[in-house]
Design a protein around this motif. Sequence first.
Motif, PDB file in Angstrom:
ATOM      1  N   GLU A 150      -9.870  23.216 -32.830  1.00 13.88           N
ATOM      2  CA  GLU A 150      -8.712  22.648 -32.128  1.00 13.88           C
ATOM      3  C   GLU A 150      -7.713  22.057 -33.110  1.00 13.88           C
ATOM      4  O   GLU A 150      -6.494  22.208 -32.938  1.00 13.88           O
ATOM      5  N   GLY A 151      -8.206  21.395 -34.141  1.00 11.41           N
ATOM      6  CA  GLY A 151      -7.313  20.852 -35.157  1.00 11.41           C
ATOM      7  C   GLY A 151      -6.575  21.949 -35.896  1.00 11.41           C
ATOM      8  O   GLY A 151      -5.387  21.820 -36.204  1.00 11.41           O
ATOM      9  N   LEU A 152      -7.275  23.025 -36.163  1.00 14.50           N
ATOM     10  CA  LEU A 152      -6.648  24.170 -36.822  1.00 14.50           C
ATOM     11  C   LEU A 152      -5.555  24.762 -35.944  1.00 14.50           C
ATOM     12  O   LEU A 152      -4.464  25.107 -36.434  1.00 14.50           O
ATOM     13  N   GLN A 153      -5.794  24.836 -34.653  1.00 15.84           N
ATOM     14  CA  GLN A 153      -4.778  25.345 -33.725  1.00 15.84           C
ATOM     15  C   GLN A 153      -3.553  24.434 -33.698  1.00 15.84           C
ATOM     16  O   GLN A 153      -2.410  24.914 -33.688  1.00 15.84           O
ATOM     17  N   ARG A 154      -3.774  23.122 -33.702  1.00 16.27           N
ATOM     18  CA  ARG A 154      -2.636  22.180 -33.723  1.00 16.27           C
ATOM     19  C   ARG A 154      -1.823  22.335 -35.003  1.00 16.27           C
ATOM     20  O   ARG A 154      -0.584  22.317 -34.977  1.00 16.27           O
ATOM     21  N   LEU A 155      -2.520  22.475 -36.115  1.00 11.58           N
ATOM     22  CA  LEU A 155      -1.829  22.651 -37.389  1.00 11.58           C
ATOM     23  C   LEU A 155      -1.034  23.950 -37.395  1.00 11.58           C
ATOM     24  O   LEU A 155       0.111  23.985 -37.855  1.00 11.58           O
ATOM     25  N   ARG A 156      -1.630  25.016 -36.861  1.00  9.11           N
ATOM     26  CA  ARG A 156      -0.932  26.312 -36.818  1.00  9.11           C
ATOM     27  C   ARG A 156       0.369  26.206 -36.022  1.00  9.11           C
ATOM     28  O   ARG A 156       1.383  26.817 -36.400  1.00  9.11           O
ATOM     29  N   SER A 157       0.354  25.433 -34.941  1.00 10.09           N
ATOM     30  CA  SER A 157       1.554  25.295 -34.117  1.00 10.09           C
ATOM     31  C   SER A 157       2.598  24.409 -34.782  1.00 10.09           C
ATOM     32  O   SER A 157       3.760  24.421 -34.385  1.00 10.09           O
ATOM     33  N   ALA A 158       2.189  23.665 -35.818  1.00 11.94           N
ATOM     34  CA  ALA A 158       3.095  22.698 -36.451  1.00 11.94           C
ATOM     35  C   ALA A 158       3.740  23.212 -37.733  1.00 11.94           C
ATOM     36  O   ALA A 158       4.664  22.585 -38.255  1.00 11.94           O
ATOM     37  N   THR A 159       3.241  24.338 -38.278  1.00 12.13           N
ATOM     38  CA  THR A 159       3.784  24.822 -39.545  1.00 12.13           C
ATOM     39  C   THR A 159       3.711  26.348 -39.618  1.00 12.13           C
ATOM     40  O   THR A 159       2.822  26.970 -39.021  1.00 12.13           O
TER      41      THR A 159
END
Length: 212
Positions: A150-159
Amino acid sequence: MNKRDFPFRLYLVTDEAACLGRDFFWVLEQALKGGVDLVQIREKSLSLTDFMDKALRAKAICSQYNVPLIVNDNWQVAKAIQADGLHIGQSDAGIQEAKLLIGPGIPVGLSLETMDDLEDESAKEAWYFGVSPVFRTPTKQDTRSEWGLEGLQRLRSATSIPLVAIGNVKEDNTQSIINAGADAIAVVSGICSAPDPAKAAENFRNQIEKAV
């Protein structure tokens, strides 16, 4: 190499101890034969001279397979051997300082441990982000937290900067890591300690390609 040019999928982080007494350069070459397409050489205990000698030999082997070599956390070695990249962590010199020391021709990758690290303005200068650790590993206790999928998905959406996931990456979680937004996976013991490093690298490549 343009810092935004990042076609790599299987990133090997070398570890002498993880080679389990086998010849380091044999393990490296086997991994390259199996499909590793980016290598980071990491040496915390060698002297500067010994690290440089080892990195030069590793670079020569990587060059035979047209695979770039990144130096971990040592701009002097990276600059001296004209490495294809430098990787730094959050506790190392910042990207802007590293770029000043190493010069304009060598791109710099940066470890990200939390979303807060992304807020540093200089983070935008990274060639790629090492997402560390995607899953906590018993061999690395100094990390603040784990990203998880989930953290990886959030990061992907942010950069839009390429993401390399590292930390307890295994064959059976590779597809889920790629599907969560990683551009590449970074593997240490899963290849270096494998009975057949070439076959292990091939298996990881197969899992990556299934996720695409």
